[in-house]
Design an enzyme around this catalytic site. Structure first.
Site, PDB file in Angstrom:
ATOM      1  N   GLN A   1       0.801  -1.209   0.000  1.00  0.00           N
ATOM      2  CA  GLN A   1       0.000   0.000   0.000  1.00  0.00           C
ATOM      3  C   GLN A   1       0.837   1.262   0.000  1.00  0.00           C
ATOM      4  O   GLN A   1       2.024   1.256   0.253  1.00  0.00           O
ATOM      5  CB  GLN A   1      -0.954  -0.026   1.202  1.00  0.00           C
ATOM      6  CG  GLN A   1      -2.005  -1.103   0.992  1.00  0.00           C
ATOM      7  CD  GLN A   1      -2.676  -1.496   2.272  1.00  0.00           C
ATOM      8  OE1 GLN A   1      -2.593  -0.777   3.250  1.00  0.00           O
ATOM      9  NE2 GLN A   1      -3.330  -2.635   2.253  1.00  0.00           N
ATOM     10  N   CYS A   2       0.136   2.323  -0.272  1.00  0.00           N
ATOM     11  CA  CYS A   2       0.779   3.621  -0.419  1.00  0.00           C
ATOM     12  C   CYS A   2       1.442   4.058   0.883  1.00  0.00           C
ATOM     13  O   CYS A   2       1.048   3.656   1.961  1.00  0.00           O
ATOM     14  CB  CYS A   2      -0.299   4.613  -0.825  1.00  0.00           C
ATOM     15  SG  CYS A   2       0.341   6.204  -1.245  1.00  0.00           S
ATOM     16  N   THR A   3       2.455   4.854   0.785  1.00  0.00           N
ATOM     17  CA  THR A   3       3.198   5.258   1.970  1.00  0.00           C
ATOM     18  C   THR A   3       2.609   6.480   2.658  1.00  0.00           C
ATOM     19  O   THR A   3       2.999   6.811   3.754  1.00  0.00           O
ATOM     20  CB  THR A   3       4.656   5.568   1.614  1.00  0.00           C
ATOM     21  OG1 THR A   3       4.654   6.590   0.621  1.00  0.00           O
ATOM     22  CG2 THR A   3       5.360   4.342   1.122  1.00  0.00           C
ATOM     23  N   VAL A   4       1.698   7.163   2.023  1.00  0.00           N
ATOM     24  CA  VAL A   4       1.069   8.314   2.665  1.00  0.00           C
ATOM     25  C   VAL A   4      -0.269   7.855   3.226  1.00  0.00           C
ATOM     26  O   VAL A   4      -0.965   7.062   2.617  1.00  0.00           O
ATOM     27  CB  VAL A   4       0.880   9.463   1.657  1.00  0.00           C
ATOM     28  CG1 VAL A   4       0.114  10.603   2.288  1.00  0.00           C
ATOM     29  CG2 VAL A   4       2.234   9.934   1.166  1.00  0.00           C
TER      30      VAL A   4
END
Ligand SMILES: [Zn+2]
Length: 671
Positions: A538-541
């Site tokens: 998943q995205c890091t933000v």
């Protein structure tokens, strides 16, 4: 014939008493408003300008006699005399206002009467001196409302003086005075009998010698004495009233009273003698008594003392924080162990979004020992998400170091917290160490080992997956509770790592279990609970609200674990267990929670320790125990060696591989 008038007591309530009352209220009385026995004392007055006072202090709650070995007992200061009290502490101001004051006053008076009638005062003359105090402790605002009464039984008509007040040296010869003084020194007699023995001496006796003294006094006048807290030239202090009532009850009409005044311990020369005529005393008490303490305007009104201004603000903050938590215990969860929580030492690995929020949540649970670890600096994007930082923390040339800034700012929130910090970059598998840096990394490793040993709970809150590996292995080796919290874009994972060391409370039928760690679950986690995506992908933000949810879940999970008898070995419960009775006072105790902000839900999931886990398997942990930093050094330089120690190299063909993905975010990254 002049009428005798008595000087009433003023209560002198030490601040220490109010603090003690607040403590008792919080820890012992709680919501009980049952009366409690207390003690006070009075002593001689050194000046006619000083009212006689009844001293109530912090030790007033101590018992007079021991019921258990090692009890601290109430002790009188030298030349002081006991008054037996009772305190009614009410829960609300309204209850205090509505208290049946007159009834309570009459009850205490009735006790005095009964002790006179039954002869109890002859065994213990201090029973003639009693007081009562009604209080409402407004602990939140550090205010105390109170009303004091010192009941004295009333004769139907006034007591009169048969002749003017005499100084002691006129009534007795100087040798008799010396004899009297000699017998009173150190005796702490409150009320006593006196008999003249010729011209040169007197005999002093306690009230249990009453009959023999009275028989012999038949041809003369009975002489009694009492320790007089008053120093006015012609008025005795309040304690004499009940003593005279006792004498009147014994059908004595004329009595000479020696009011002993021992100023500064020098002499009793200022003592006075009252030659009194007592009125008729009924054989049944007429229910008349007086003695409510009046305010400076002469009115019987509750008094208010506010300690807020006299208190150290830090103490005020500490007490207020404790109070909020204790209220939770009284009202909702009596079995909440706040002391256990308070004494738990927490190590926060990572001082970013998760670290800040975990710390704040720990603080609101009353945790007092928190250590931050981080190697980063506060950047401009941080303060809006990372709840312990301010704009000022990033305005320097480089921004402040995160860990010390977090500790410093946590102390600004609550100065009584013991917040510490270490600027430290956790060694990570696959991040090879140049030979020249080996000693430096070894020192970091030693520091980390030290920190983990010194704390009870280790929170994994760093912003990368591989930085969690070493603390996971160390936490397991040193049998610490490890709580993990990691974020995806809108999903989170919060869990507790298992323990391989059986708990002392384990027994047949309630065995503990060894639950999986962050890394075992990562390898074997069933894909369906992840909704087709692993956290790693998943995205890091992250969604801004997510870290608050995950952080508070992590702290609440810790608190629940602490309340389970098996603690880190407690079996995992899921929402299926909600209906079958929960294992902690706080509800079920899950192993892990996978949260989905897109569904606004969190799902309890669990797994047992994976025997080939790259972090918690015996092969890996034992290797660390055996070789220490040498083993860590090997892993840092080549993480693939872990497959050998974990015993999973045999599975590699089946497609299970270890990857240290750089795109995983545990915490949201600095931009
Ligand atoms: Zn594991």
């Amino acid at each position: 014939m002049s009428i005798l008038q008595f000087k009433e007591f003023s209560s002198f309530i030490n601040i220490s008493f109010w603090n003690e009352l607040a403590q008792k209220k919080l820890n012992i009385f709680k919501l009980s408003d049952a009366p409690v026995n207390i003690s006070a004392f009075y002593t001689y007055s050194s000046s006619a300008q000083l009212d006689p006072f009844l001293s109530i202090e912090y030790n007033s709650f101590l018992p007079l006699t021991s019921s258990n070995e090692g009890d601290s007992l109430y002790k009188l200061p030298p030349k002081s005399y006991l008054s037996n009290g009772i305190i009614y502490n009410y829960n609300t101001k309204e209850d205090f206002k509505q208290a049946p004051k007159q009834k309570i006053f009459e009850d205490v008076s009735l006790n005095i009467w009964n002790d006179i009638k039954n002869g109890n005062v002859e065994r213990d003359s201090s029973l003639l001196s009693r007081f009562l105090i009604l209080t409402f402790a407004d602990i939140k605002n550090h205010q105390f409302y109170y009303l004091v009464g010192v009941p004295a039984l009333s004769f139907e008509s006034p007591i009169t003086l048969r002749s003017p007040v005499q100084p002691i040296n006129e009534y007795f010869t100087s040798n008799q005075v010396a004899s009297l003084k000699g017998q009173l020194v150190g005796s702490q007699q409150q009320f006593f009998l006196i008999r003249k023995e010729g011209q040169d001496s007197v005999e002093v006796a306690s009230l249990d010698k009453w009959s023999s003294f009275v028989d012999e006094a038949k041809n003369g006048t009975l002489i009694v004495g009492f320790s007089d807290p008053c120093s006015l030239p012609s008025n005795p202090g309040w304690p004499l009233r009940n003593f005279l009532y006792y004498i009147g009850f014994k059908q004595i009409k004329d009595v000479d009273v020696v009011c002993i005044r021992d100023v500064k311990g020098q002499s009793i020369d200022t003592s006075i003698v009252l030659q009194l005529a007592l009125p008729e005393t009924p054989t049944e008490w007429s229910k008349k008594s007086v003695g409510w303490e009046k305010d400076p305007n002469g009115k019987i009104l509750p008094r208010l003392i506010s300690l807020a201004s006299t208190m150290d603000p830090l103490k005020l903050a500490t007490q207020s924080v404790d109070l909020n938590l204790k209220l939770m215990r009284w009202r909702i969860m009596p079995s909440l162990d706040l002391e256990l929580i308070q004494n738990t030492k927490c190590l926060l690995l990572g001082s970013g979004t998760l670290g800040c929020n975990v710390a704040r949540c720990l603080l609101s649970w009353g945790v007092r020992n928190i250590t931050f670890v981080d190697s980063g600096k506060v950047s401009y994007s941080n303060p809006v998400r990372q709840s312990l930082f301010n704009f000022e923390d990033c305005t320097g040339a480089k921004g402040k170091d995160k860990a010390p800034a977090a500790a410093e700012n946590l102390k600004k929130v609550f100065p009584a917290v013991n917040a510490n910090s270490e600027i430290l970059s956790i060694p990570m598998p696959g991040h090879s160490v140049a030979e020249g840096l080996k000693d430096e990394v070894k020192a970091v490793y030693d520091k980390l080992v030290d920190l983990i040993q010194q704390h009870d709970v280790i929170f994994l809150l760093t912003d990368s997956r591989e930085s969690r590996w070493l603390p996971t292995v160390l936490g397991r080796l040193h049998n610490k509770l490890v709580i993990n919290s990691a974020l995806g874009f809108d999903t989170f994972l919060v869990g507790r790592h298992g323990s391989r060391v059986p708990n002392a409370n384990e027994k047949e039928g309630s065995e503990g279990v060894d639950l999986g760690c962050y890394f075992c679950n990562d390898v074997i986690a069933p894909t369906d609970t992840l909704k087709d995506r692993t956290l790693d992908q998943q995205c890091t933000v992250t969604r801004p609200g997510l870290s608050f949810v995950a952080s508070s879940m992590a702290v609440e999970l810790m608190v629940s674990v602490l309340h389970h008898p098996l603690q880190g070995r407690a079996p995992a419960e899921t929402d299926q267990d909600i209906h079958s009775g929960s294992s902690t006072p706080l509800g079920i105790l899950p192993h892990q929670l996978r949260g989905f902000l897109s569904h606004f839900s969190a799902l309890p999931v669990y797994s047992t320790a994976y025997k080939n886990c790259t972090a918690c398997s015996n092969g890996v942990v034992d290797e660390l125990e055996k070789r220490g930093f040498d083993f860590v050094h090997e892993v840092l330089n080549d993480s693939s060696c872990l497959t050998k120690y974990a015993g999973i190299d045999q599975y590699e063909d089946a497609g299970v591989t270890i990857e240290w993905d750089e795109d995983f975010s545990g915490d949201d990254e600095d931009l």
